[in-house]
Design an enzyme around this catalytic site. Sequence first.
Site, short mmCIF file in Angstrom:
data_model
loop_
_atom_site.label_atom_id
_atom_site.label_comp_id
_atom_site.label_asym_id
_atom_site.label_seq_id
_atom_site.Cartn_x
_atom_site.Cartn_y
_atom_site.Cartn_z
N LYS A 105 -3.90 -1.34 5.05
CA LYS A 105 -5.27 -1.69 5.46
C LYS A 105 -5.87 -0.47 6.13
O LYS A 105 -5.16 0.32 6.77
CB LYS A 105 -5.25 -2.86 6.45
CG LYS A 105 -6.56 -3.60 6.56
CD LYS A 105 -6.83 -4.35 5.26
CE LYS A 105 -7.52 -5.65 5.43
NZ LYS A 105 -7.34 -6.55 4.31
N1 GLU Z 1 -9.44 -6.72 1.16
C1 GLU Z 1 -8.92 -7.69 0.25
C2 GLU Z 1 -7.78 -8.47 0.88
O1 GLU Z 1 -7.69 -8.58 2.08
C3 GLU Z 1 -8.58 -7.07 -1.09
C4 GLU Z 1 -7.54 -5.99 -1.05
C5 GLU Z 1 -7.37 -5.28 -2.39
O2 GLU Z 1 -7.97 -5.69 -3.36
O3 GLU Z 1 -6.61 -4.30 -2.42
O4 GLU Z 1 -6.99 -9.07 0.20
#
Ligand code: GLU
Length: 416
Positions: A105
Site C-alpha cells: 500500500k
Molecule cells: N486499492 C484497492 C484495494 O484496496 C485495489 C488494489 C489493486 O488493485 O491493486 O483492494
Amino acid sequence: MSGKDVLDTAQKQLKEVVQKLDIDEGLYKILAAPKRQLKVNFPIVFDNGEVEVFEGYRVQHNTSRGPTKGGIRFHPDVDMEETTALAMWMTWKCAVANIPYGGAKGSVKVNPKRLSKREVEKVTRRFTNEISILFGEREDIPAPDVGTNAQVMAWIMDTASMQKGHTVPGIVTGKPLILGGSEGRVEATGRGVIVTAEEGAKIHNMSLHGAKVVVQGFGNVGSVAARLAQDNGATVVGVSDARGGIYNPKGLDVHELYYKYSGRDGGIRNYKEAEQVSNEELLELDCDILIPAALSSQITHKNADKIKARMIVEGANGPTTPDADKILNDKGVLVVPDILANSGGVVVSYFEWVQDLAHFFWEENEVNNKLARIMRASFASVVEMMHEKDCSMREAALMIGVQRVTQATVLRGIFP
Ligand code: GLU
C-alpha cells in the site's frame, strides 16, 4: 481510530489466526513484519508559487506469493502505521482470491480536493519518482485507492516510463483503457461486492432481489455497488457521500443520483425525493444489507448494537472495528469481510497486469465472467473454512489468506 489502532487491529487479527492454525512462532514473526517500509518527504511548488513539503509512504508487506500489489491513497489522515496495516490486508486479500501477489500500500498525506489538477499531477509524479526504487512491473504494482483515480495512474505510468526510457504499462493498474487499462476495472470492486452480497444472502435465506440495501459512500466502490444492487432487483433505500446521506424507504433511483447529482455542486443531497440523514444515522437505517464503502472504522462499539441490517458487506477496507465485530456476531449479523468482499478490484487489476504483460486485451464480458468466477470460488472456500472451524467469516477469510502465505513461505524456505 488512529493509524496505530488500525495497525494494532491488523496485528491482533494475525496473532489470533496464527494461534488457531497452530502456525509456529518463527513463521508468525515473518508474517507480522512488513518486508519493506519507505517514508519520503518531497516538495511541491503550488500554482501560486508557494512551496509545501508532503509526506508519503510505500509499504510492501510480503512477497512469498509474488510481486507486491496494492493501491495508492491520497488522504490527509494517512500515516506509516495505517499504510502498513492496509498493506498486510492486501497480502491476505490477494491470497484469499488466490492471485499471485503479495500485499502493498502507498499513501500521501494530502487532501487532493484542496489542490488544482496540475498540483495533484505534481504530487503524483514527484511521489512516484521518490518511491520508484520500489516500483516495477515484476516487483511492486500500484493501483487506485481512496483519493486517486485512473488519471493519477496514467501519470504514475508516464513518470515510471520516462525513467525507463520506454512505455511500461504493466507497472500500474487501474489505468485509463486507452493506456492499457482493462475493461471492467473501474466497476470491478463494486461488481465484486455485489457478487459476494448475492452469495452472502443465500446463507441468510434471503435474496438480493427484493432486499433493502443501504450504501455508505458514493465513490468508485459505493456508486457502482448501489447501481448494480438496483439492477439486480434490490431497493436501495439509503446512500451517502462525504457530506451526508439521503433516505427514502420506498427506494432511491441510484442511476439518476449517479448521473444527475453526484460530483455536481451540492452532490447527492440535492436529490429531492428523500429525507436527509447524517452519515451516522445512515448506518442505523432499517435495511437488510448494509454496504460500508467509504473509510475505515465506521462501525464501532458505539453503533454496532444499533445496526438493523442482517448482513454487512464490506466494500471499504477495515470499516468494522474488532469490538463491533463481536457485537455483530452475537446479534447474528453476517459480516462479509473486506478482504473477500472488496477483492474484485485487485482481481481485475491482476487481469489488467496479465493483459499488459501479454499485450493482448480481453472483452468486458470475459473480464466480468472471470471476476465473478473467482469471487464465487473465494466465497465458497471461505464458507467451507467458516463451517470447518466454526468461526466468523472474517476469521475464516483471514485463515485462508494466512494459511496460503504460510504454505508459500515454507515451500520456498528461508534464504540463505
Ligand atoms: N486499492 C484497492 C484495494 O484496496 C485495489 C488494489 C489493486 O488493485 O491493486 O483492494
